[in-house]
Design an enzyme around this catalytic site. Structure first.
Site, PDB file in Angstrom:
ATOM      1  N   PRO A   2       0.835  -1.209   0.000  1.00 22.77           N
ATOM      2  CA  PRO A   2       0.000   0.000   0.000  1.00 22.77           C
ATOM      3  C   PRO A   2       0.870   1.260   0.000  1.00 22.77           C
ATOM      4  CG  PRO A   2      -0.212  -1.197   2.096  1.00 22.77           C
ATOM      5  CD  PRO A   2       0.687  -2.000   1.222  1.00 22.77           C
ATOM      6  N   GLU A   3       0.561   2.177  -0.877  1.00 18.92           N
ATOM      7  CA  GLU A   3       1.278   3.446  -0.918  1.00 18.92           C
ATOM      8  C   GLU A   3       0.370   4.541  -0.357  1.00 18.92           C
ATOM      9  OE1 GLU A   3       4.046   4.413  -3.804  1.00 18.92           O
ATOM     10  OE2 GLU A   3       4.168   2.434  -4.699  1.00 18.92           O
TER      11      GLU A   3
END
Ligand SMILES: [Zn+2]
Length: 300
Positions: A2-3
């Site tokens: 996840p960014e």
């Protein structure tokens, strides 16, 4: 992994269900995450979750007596479920709220984190050294230009440095550099102030667009299956090496930088002369035969 946009979408997805609610219980099923989950996380029992904030990729759950920090690591995801939902494999941590909802963290690879900071969070050091948030006014081209100075660092590595700016992960660094027509190996001391201005706007747009796109997945946070917070996006270069450039139909190329993949279009993102010169100089020091040097030099 996840960014920033995924973490922000996660914050938006879970907040309406649990903000303002009181914690009835905390369950730690497996404390062995990136760092062991501390016993102190139980101190939120009986407290009201005031709000959920985000700094970089950290979710900060604010209580009157401190902050519970959640990090999703490589493979973590959180959901808001009904209290009678059975736990499944890799559900390591959960908080039960007084509205019958549970916040549950699932993390197969266990690189995520659950930490507790009593009151003055920023004195703990984890968040104090971070650069500005990309979607705030603190992140400006002036800031980038000043940070770049005369450094001979490739622009892609520079953008992914959390001391420069937080949350521009590999996907978004690849995408923003393509849109800005900057070769990822361009040394930051050869990027003009004007170009930094353009790039700053593009980074903000790319991240904001991703968050907006993720908005369609908000309902996933209350469903037991799937991976909430992970959403498919239209990408120009990331993960597309060997495919054709949307702009000019050239074949996209890939290089490794700081052990991460950089994909770029050799026609749309040309290495500036100054960088080529500096790169050639450092290669010469390593006694690379001059024939090879000349062959590698891209035409400008
Ligand atoms: Zn192209």
């Amino acid at each position: 992994m996840p960014e920033l946009p995924e973490v922000e979408v996660c914050r938006l997805g879970i907040t309406p269900h649990i903000a303002g609610k009181q914690v009835e219980d905390v369950v730690v099923r497996n404390a062995k995450l990136r760092w062991p989950i501390p016993e102190e996380v139980h101190s939120v029992v009986g407290k009201t979750l005031e709000k959920i904030e985000r700094r970089s990729k950290y979710l900060l759950l604010r209580f009157s007596n401190g902050t519970l920090l959640l990090h999703l690591g490589m493979s973590g995801s959180v959901r808001i479920l009904e209290q009678d939902t059975p736990a499944v494999k890799h559900d390591h941590f959960e908080m039960l709220f007084d509205n019958e909802k549970i916040l549950r963290l699932n993390d197969p690879r266990r690189f995520g984190a659950v930490l507790w900071f009593p009151e003055h969070l920023d004195q703990q050091g984890l968040l104090t050294k971070l650069g500005p948030e990309p979607l705030t006014d603190d992140f400006s081209y002036g800031h980038l230009f000043a940070k770049a100075g005369n450094r001979k660092v490739p622009i892609k590595t520079f953008l992914m440095d959390n001391h420069v700016v937080v949350g521009v992960g590999n996907i978004y660094a690849n995408e923003a550099l393509f849109i800005a027509s900057i070769h990822p190996a361009t040394l930051v001391n050869s990027v003009s102030e004007e170009k930094f201005n353009e790039l700053t706007d593009i980074i903000k747009q790319v991240l904001a667009a991703a968050i907006e796109q993720g908005g369609t997945t908000l309902k996933d946070f209350t469903q037991a299956d799937g991976k909430p917070g992970y959403f498919a996006q239209k990408l120009f270069v990331y993960g597309r090496a060997g495919e054709k450039c949307d702009g000019c139909q050239s074949v996209l190329e890939e290089i490794r930088q700081s052990n991460r993949s950089s994909v770029f279009c050799p026609q749309c993102q040309v290495l500036p002369k100054q960088t080529v010169k500096q790169a050639t100089k450092s290669k010469a020091k390593r006694k690379v035969p001059s024939k090879k040097k000349a062959a590698k030099k891209p035409k400008n």
